[in-house]
Scaffold this motif. Structure first.
Motif, PDB file in Angstrom:
ATOM      1  N   ALA A   1       1.591  18.738  -0.879  1.00 35.10           N
ATOM      2  CA  ALA A   1       1.870  20.036  -0.006  1.00 35.10           C
ATOM      3  C   ALA A   1       0.459  20.732   0.328  1.00 35.10           C
ATOM      4  CB  ALA A   1       2.675  20.937  -1.143  1.00 35.10           C
ATOM      5  N   ASN A   2      -0.431  20.513  -0.452  1.00 30.97           N
ATOM      6  CA  ASN A   2      -1.648  20.953  -0.509  1.00 30.97           C
ATOM      7  C   ASN A   2      -2.830  20.305  -1.075  1.00 30.97           C
ATOM      8  OD1 ASN A   2      -2.042  21.974  -3.316  1.00 30.97           O
ATOM      9  ND2 ASN A   2      -0.236  23.365  -2.738  1.00 30.97           N
ATOM     10  N   PRO A   3      -3.968  20.709  -0.745  1.00 27.46           N
ATOM     11  CA  PRO A   3      -5.135  19.891  -1.101  1.00 27.46           C
ATOM     12  C   PRO A   3      -5.178  19.655  -2.721  1.00 27.46           C
ATOM     13  CG  PRO A   3      -5.939  21.273   0.701  1.00 27.46           C
ATOM     14  CD  PRO A   3      -4.563  21.448   0.211  1.00 27.46           C
ATOM     15  N   ASP A   4      -4.775  20.880  -3.608  1.00 24.55           N
ATOM     16  CA  ASP A   4      -5.088  20.919  -5.127  1.00 24.55           C
ATOM     17  C   ASP A   4      -4.225  19.618  -5.444  1.00 24.55           C
ATOM     18  OD1 ASP A   4      -6.761  22.748  -4.734  1.00 24.55           O
ATOM     19  OD2 ASP A   4      -5.565  24.669  -5.228  1.00 24.55           O
ATOM     20  N   GLU A   5      -2.934  19.634  -5.079  1.00 28.35           N
ATOM     21  CA  GLU A   5      -2.010  18.700  -5.522  1.00 28.35           C
ATOM     22  C   GLU A   5      -2.361  17.237  -5.307  1.00 28.35           C
ATOM     23  OE1 GLU A   5       2.258  18.952  -4.304  1.00 28.35           O
ATOM     24  OE2 GLU A   5       2.491  21.122  -4.880  1.00 28.35           O
ATOM     25  N   THR A  21      -4.259   2.730  -1.971  1.00 23.95           N
ATOM     26  CA  THR A  21      -3.235   4.111  -2.084  1.00 23.95           C
ATOM     27  C   THR A  21      -3.960   4.984  -0.832  1.00 23.95           C
ATOM     28  OG1 THR A  21      -3.040   3.728  -4.121  1.00 23.95           O
ATOM     29  CG2 THR A  21      -2.520   5.686  -3.095  1.00 23.95           C
ATOM     30  N   LEU A  22      -3.414   5.481   0.101  1.00 17.74           N
ATOM     31  CA  LEU A  22      -3.944   6.697   0.935  1.00 17.74           C
ATOM     32  C   LEU A  22      -3.108   7.793   0.469  1.00 17.74           C
ATOM     33  CD1 LEU A  22      -3.904   3.914   2.606  1.00 17.74           C
ATOM     34  CD2 LEU A  22      -4.686   5.396   4.382  1.00 17.74           C
ATOM     35  N   THR A  23      -3.826   9.102   0.441  1.00 20.80           N
ATOM     36  CA  THR A  23      -3.169  10.495   0.112  1.00 20.80           C
ATOM     37  C   THR A  23      -3.558  11.383   1.339  1.00 20.80           C
ATOM     38  OG1 THR A  23      -5.399  11.087  -1.034  1.00 20.80           O
ATOM     39  CG2 THR A  23      -3.658  10.061  -2.472  1.00 20.80           C
ATOM     40  N   PRO A  38       0.789  -1.171   0.037  1.00 24.37           N
ATOM     41  CA  PRO A  38       0.019   0.059  -0.050  1.00 24.37           C
ATOM     42  C   PRO A  38       0.863   1.316  -0.145  1.00 24.37           C
ATOM     43  CG  PRO A  38      -0.766  -1.369   1.785  1.00 24.37           C
ATOM     44  CD  PRO A  38       0.438  -2.094   1.057  1.00 24.37           C
ATOM     45  N   VAL A  39       0.448   2.113  -0.776  1.00 26.53           N
ATOM     46  CA  VAL A  39       1.228   3.531  -0.793  1.00 26.53           C
ATOM     47  C   VAL A  39       0.483   4.572   0.047  1.00 26.53           C
ATOM     48  CG1 VAL A  39       1.832   5.376  -2.460  1.00 26.53           C
ATOM     49  CG2 VAL A  39       1.704   3.239  -3.107  1.00 26.53           C
ATOM     50  N   VAL A  40       1.304   5.484   0.825  1.00 23.99           N
ATOM     51  CA  VAL A  40       0.784   6.474   1.771  1.00 23.99           C
ATOM     52  C   VAL A  40       1.285   7.647   1.118  1.00 23.99           C
ATOM     53  CG1 VAL A  40       0.314   7.586   3.862  1.00 23.99           C
ATOM     54  CG2 VAL A  40       0.243   5.068   3.573  1.00 23.99           C
ATOM     55  N   GLU A  59     -16.476  -4.799  -1.892  1.00 28.98           N
ATOM     56  CA  GLU A  59     -15.206  -4.899  -2.286  1.00 28.98           C
ATOM     57  C   GLU A  59     -14.781  -4.440  -3.776  1.00 28.98           C
ATOM     58  OE1 GLU A  59     -14.807  -9.595  -3.992  1.00 28.98           O
ATOM     59  OE2 GLU A  59     -14.560  -8.934  -1.660  1.00 28.98           O
ATOM     60  N   PHE A  60     -13.406  -3.830  -3.877  1.00 28.73           N
ATOM     61  CA  PHE A  60     -12.842  -3.305  -5.003  1.00 28.73           C
ATOM     62  C   PHE A  60     -11.583  -3.754  -5.419  1.00 28.73           C
ATOM     63  CE2 PHE A  60     -15.850  -0.189  -2.669  1.00 28.73           C
ATOM     64  CZ  PHE A  60     -16.591   0.259  -3.565  1.00 28.73           C
ATOM     65  N   ASP A  61     -11.229  -3.755  -6.704  1.00 25.89           N
ATOM     66  CA  ASP A  61      -9.871  -4.138  -7.043  1.00 25.89           C
ATOM     67  C   ASP A  61      -8.860  -3.379  -6.574  1.00 25.89           C
ATOM     68  OD1 ASP A  61     -10.859  -6.126  -8.768  1.00 25.89           O
ATOM     69  OD2 ASP A  61     -11.067  -4.853 -10.342  1.00 25.89           O
ATOM     70  N   ALA A  62      -9.084  -1.808  -6.476  1.00 23.63           N
ATOM     71  CA  ALA A  62      -8.236  -0.976  -5.961  1.00 23.63           C
ATOM     72  C   ALA A  62      -8.907   0.015  -5.115  1.00 23.63           C
ATOM     73  CB  ALA A  62      -7.502  -0.069  -7.048  1.00 23.63           C
ATOM     74  N   VAL A  63      -8.343   0.582  -4.307  1.00 21.79           N
ATOM     75  CA  VAL A  63      -9.119   1.398  -3.175  1.00 21.79           C
ATOM     76  C   VAL A  63      -8.158   2.764  -3.123  1.00 21.79           C
ATOM     77  CG1 VAL A  63      -9.777   2.111  -0.898  1.00 21.79           C
ATOM     78  CG2 VAL A  63     -10.752  -0.005  -2.012  1.00 21.79           C
ATOM     79  N   ILE A  64      -8.734   3.891  -3.205  1.00 16.92           N
ATOM     80  CA  ILE A  64      -7.896   5.058  -2.975  1.00 16.92           C
ATOM     81  C   ILE A  64      -8.725   5.832  -1.534  1.00 16.92           C
ATOM     82  CG2 ILE A  64      -7.343   7.510  -3.494  1.00 16.92           C
ATOM     83  CD1 ILE A  64      -7.699   6.501  -6.476  1.00 16.92           C
ATOM     84  N   VAL A  65      -8.007   5.940  -0.570  1.00 20.43           N
ATOM     85  CA  VAL A  65      -8.488   6.634   0.821  1.00 20.43           C
ATOM     86  C   VAL A  65      -8.173   8.048   0.688  1.00 20.43           C
ATOM     87  CG1 VAL A  65      -8.781   6.699   3.127  1.00 20.43           C
ATOM     88  CG2 VAL A  65      -8.827   4.421   1.869  1.00 20.43           C
ATOM     89  N   PRO A  66      -8.656   9.137   0.190  1.00 17.98           N
ATOM     90  CA  PRO A  66      -8.141  10.418   0.389  1.00 17.98           C
ATOM     91  C   PRO A  66      -8.168  11.072   1.528  1.00 17.98           C
ATOM     92  CG  PRO A  66     -10.324  10.561  -0.807  1.00 17.98           C
ATOM     93  CD  PRO A  66     -10.104   9.050  -0.241  1.00 17.98           C
ATOM     94  N   PHE A  67      -7.728  12.219   1.623  1.00 19.49           N
ATOM     95  CA  PHE A  67      -7.758  13.172   3.016  1.00 19.49           C
ATOM     96  C   PHE A  67      -7.248  12.517   4.245  1.00 19.49           C
ATOM     97  CE2 PHE A  67     -11.766  14.005   0.163  1.00 19.49           C
ATOM     98  CZ  PHE A  67     -11.022  14.803  -0.704  1.00 19.49           C
ATOM     99  N   ALA A  68      -6.219  11.472   3.903  1.00 22.30           N
ATOM    100  CA  ALA A  68      -5.991  10.433   5.206  1.00 22.30           C
ATOM    101  C   ALA A  68      -5.072  11.437   6.040  1.00 22.30           C
ATOM    102  CB  ALA A  68      -5.392   9.513   4.703  1.00 22.30           C
ATOM    103  N   SER A  69      -5.373  12.714   6.408  1.00 16.30           N
ATOM    104  CA  SER A  69      -4.359  13.605   7.291  1.00 16.30           C
ATOM    105  C   SER A  69      -4.862  13.518   8.732  1.00 16.30           C
ATOM    106  CB  SER A  69      -4.721  15.063   6.795  1.00 16.30           C
ATOM    107  OG  SER A  69      -6.020  15.530   7.005  1.00 16.30           O
ATOM    108  N   ALA A  70      -3.951  14.124   9.562  1.00 17.24           N
ATOM    109  CA  ALA A  70      -3.949  14.112  10.940  1.00 17.24           C
ATOM    110  C   ALA A  70      -5.340  14.918  11.225  1.00 17.24           C
ATOM    111  CB  ALA A  70      -2.897  14.769  11.837  1.00 17.24           C
TER     112      ALA A  70
END
Length: 687
Positions: free
Chosen positions: A561-565, A668-670, A555-557, A633-644
């Motif tokens: 730099a900012n929400p737009d990126e 992938t978590l971003t 998995p990738v975390v 269930e999904f082949d791939a999952v993105i979990v966005p906004f995984a910030s503190a």
């Protein structure tokens, strides 16, 4: 091609030919039925003036019989057609004691050849088919209604047949399933849950074929296939008890409409009709007669995610406890003994002593409290009639009917529910606005009081109840279910996947409500790769989970730099997915608000937004919340906004765990800013 394989291909062609002939015969029969039906209707139309009532009834019955036989033929054709696509998935050569071995082919349905008068394919639910799931080569036995059959398995083989073509076959030396299972699991997820008949494991088979448990509780880790197993269990019970139970007699309580749509394929694929399902809120609206507006479970969880309100949490926590249920029961006893203030009743010249009224009231102790007054009134009328030796006037009857309820302190269930908190000394635990909108935590407590005080029998026809996501229901909800549904139950879920930790129930909690329950725990996880499972363990450790050895990328975390990126990176990931050959990508947010914001930011891409109002699940790119993704269930999952800032509380942690465990192959978590502390520090890698 080796000799075995060419023999098997030849045999497959033979079976397909026989199936084609059987389909043709059914077609002829259907045609004949519809012709006869048309003639019969025409005859009635032309002769109805000369027919008496008995003739009309007899004609009507014969039309119904023909229509029913025609429908049965159409259903049979459907099964035969499905078999012609994939006739069987397994074979075993079994020799009962002192007999020669004979091949037993196993498929989704059975196929009896009328010409040869023999079973060419056995239904996976038939007693003999359990050998395939429970034994390897060598000594084996299976149970039948007339006793155990012992013998020897000489050969065990598995096939993948798609669109009538043999894709592969495997002989079993050791455990056949693992190889096929690996191939099946490595495939992409599509838009409906699949059947697992070809890969049922021994522990799963025991759950599916259990006929004795009045209540079966399946506690299974994420990806253990518990929902699929429960649905296969229903299919098995419908097959085993087909004389006494049909699909319409079963009820599924599912977490939301999307999930209900996602699982809707499994039973029809297994040859069973669609089974009625309800979401818990629909059940509640039905039981409250839509008298009271109420907050939904989704709204309760959303409120917890958006605003950490300690008083709200305290109300939920208390109302989700066993203590709450036992206090409600004590209160019911209290009002029974204290709230009926009986006085002598004068009717004309007759006085009915308080003791007589009290005794009549107590005599109906098995009847719900608020239903007793009408019965006691009848008894009091009889008492007065006997004492005065005359018939009562309408006015006197009405006097008695009105006087008795007045002796009881409250008449409305909501007034009693409000009074319950005063009796507890905790009036602040009930929050009602001017429209009397109930909080979700109050809904089933009020229904429970209603059942106990007024009695409800709306669901007597249900013969088997299936409850999914058991961890999201509270003791008071289970107390309602156990009183409404006296039938057998299959209850399943995973304590680690609660979306509201303040109101979660474990298998142990459920055992307290259903002491007769058999609890089965499933620890093997089939959905995610070893890497994804290990990653999810860092959020909510579960030492019991056993991932199937299937590997994939780590998995990738990814930090930005900012929400737009961050959004630009998500856009790239979606574009890459669309040309990857995979079928489903889940973008799973914490709240609906965040999902909607992401949806408008990614609007130029083909993305389906799932909300609590959605009713269907399609493959492709799905954007939703962890709450609604549960069970999918999904082949791939993105979990966005995984910030503190976004993931920090107990509820957030549950959501993060649910989101990550939806992924089969890739995760992938971003985040932008600092990563959430719910993942251990070393896991964050900046890109």
């Amino acid at each position: 091609m080796n000799a075995t394989e060419s023999e098997e291909r030849e045999y497959l062609e033979e079976i397909k030919e026989k199936l084609t002939l059987a389909i043709r015969r059914v077609d002829d029969a259907v045609r004949q039925f519809s012709d006869e039906l048309r003639e019969k209707k025409q005859y009635i139309h032309e002769h109805q003036s000369g027919m008496d009532d008995a003739d009309m009834v007899a004609a009507g019955q014969s039309i119904n019989r023909m229509a029913f036989t025609g429908e049965a033929a159409v259903a049979r054709k459907r099964k035969l057609f499905k078999l012609s696509q994939s006739p069987y998935f397994g074979r075993l050569d079994f020799a009962p004691a002192n007999q020669a071995a004979a091949p037993v082919y196993i498929g989704v349905h059975s196929f009896f050849d009328e010409q040869q008068r023999q079973n060419l394919i056995y239904d996976w639910r038939a007693p003999i088919a359990s050998l395939f799931y429970d034994f390897e080569l060598g000594e084996a036995a299976y149970a039948t209604p007339s006793g155990t059959v012992r013998g020897h398995i000489a050969l065990k083989r598995q096939y993948k047949i798609r669109d009538g073509r043999l894709e592969f076959l495997l002989d079993s030396g050791v455990n056949i399933h693992d190889d096929v299972l690996q191939r099946e699991l490595a495939q992409s997820a599509d838009d409906k849950m699949k059947t697992i008949v070809a890969t049922i494991q021994r522990d799963q088979n025991a759950v599916i074929r259990n006929e004795t448990a009045p209540v079966m509780v399946i506690q299974g880790v994420a990806g253990s296939g518990k929902t699929s197993i429960a649905l296969h269990r229903i299919a098995f019970l419908l097959y085993r008890y087909r004389e006494t139970i049909a699909a319409k007699d079963v009820l599924i309580i599912s977490p939301n409409k999307v999930f209900a749509d996602y699982i809707s394929n499994v039973l029809p694929e297994l040859g069973e009709e669609h089974i009625p399902e309800l979401v818990m809120e629909e059940l509640a609206a039905d039981l409250l007669d839509t008298k009271y507006p109420f907050q939904t479970f989704f709204e309760q969880v959303s409120a917890l995610l958006e605003n950490h309100n300690p008083a709200f949490i305290e109300r939920i926590r208390f109302k989700s406890s066993f203590e709450f249920l036992s206090q409600l029961n004590k209160y019911l006893l209290h009002i029974e003994n204290q709230y009926f203030t009986v006085t002598d009743l004068r009717v004309g010249r007759t006085v009915v002593p308080a003791a007589v009224i009290q005794q009549k009231f107590k005599a109906y102790h098995r009847v719900p409290l608020l239903k007793r007054f009408a019965l006691v009134a009848e008894d009091v009328r009889a008492y007065v009639r006997d004492a005065a030796s005359r018939k009562l006037t309408g006015g006197e009857k009405a006097t008695i009917g009105e006087a008795l309820p007045r002796m009881f302190r409250f008449h409305q269930v909501l007034d009693l529910y409000r009074d319950f908190y005063r009796w507890l000394g905790r009036p602040e635990l009930l929050k009602l606005d001017h429209r009397l909108t109930l909080e979700y935590a109050d809904v089933f407590a009020l229904i429970y009081l209603r059942i106990r005080l007024e009695g409800l029998t709306a669901y007597d026809h249900v013969k088997h109840l299936l409850v999914d996501e058991m961890q999201d229901y509270t003791p008071v909800q289970y107390a309602v279910l156990s009183r409404l549904f006296r039938c057998r139950k299959t209850i399943l879920g995973d304590v680690s996947q609660t979306v509201n930790p303040y109101s979660a129930s474990s298998a142990e909690t459920i055992e307290r409500v259903f002491p007769q329950a058999e609890v089965i725990k499933l620890y093997r996880s089939y959905r995610s790769t070893v890497e994804i499972t290990a990653f999810a363990q860092r959020i909510t450790p579960n030492p019991d989970i056993l991932p199937l050895e299937r590997h994939g990328p780590e998995p990738v975390v990814a930090g930005f730099a900012n929400p737009d990126e961050e959004l630009a990176a998500i856009r790239q990931l979606v574009t890459a997915f669309q040309s990857s050959g995979q079928h489903s990508l889940g973008i799973i947010c914490k709240t609906l608000q965040q999902a909607k914001q992401a949806h408008s930011a990614l609007q130029f891409l083909e993305i389906q937004l799932l909300t609590s109002e959605s009713t269907t699940f399609k493959e492709g790119v799905i954007l939703t919340t962890a709450h609604l993704a549960k069970g999918l269930e999904f082949d791939a999952v993105i979990v966005p906004f995984a910030s503190a800032r976004n993931y920090r509380t107990e509820v957030d942690k549950s959501m993060l765990y649910v989101a990550c465990t939806r992924a089969m192959h890739q995760l992938t978590l971003t985040y932008s800013g600092a990563p959430t502390a719910l993942l251990s520090a070393e896991s964050a890698q900046h890109l």
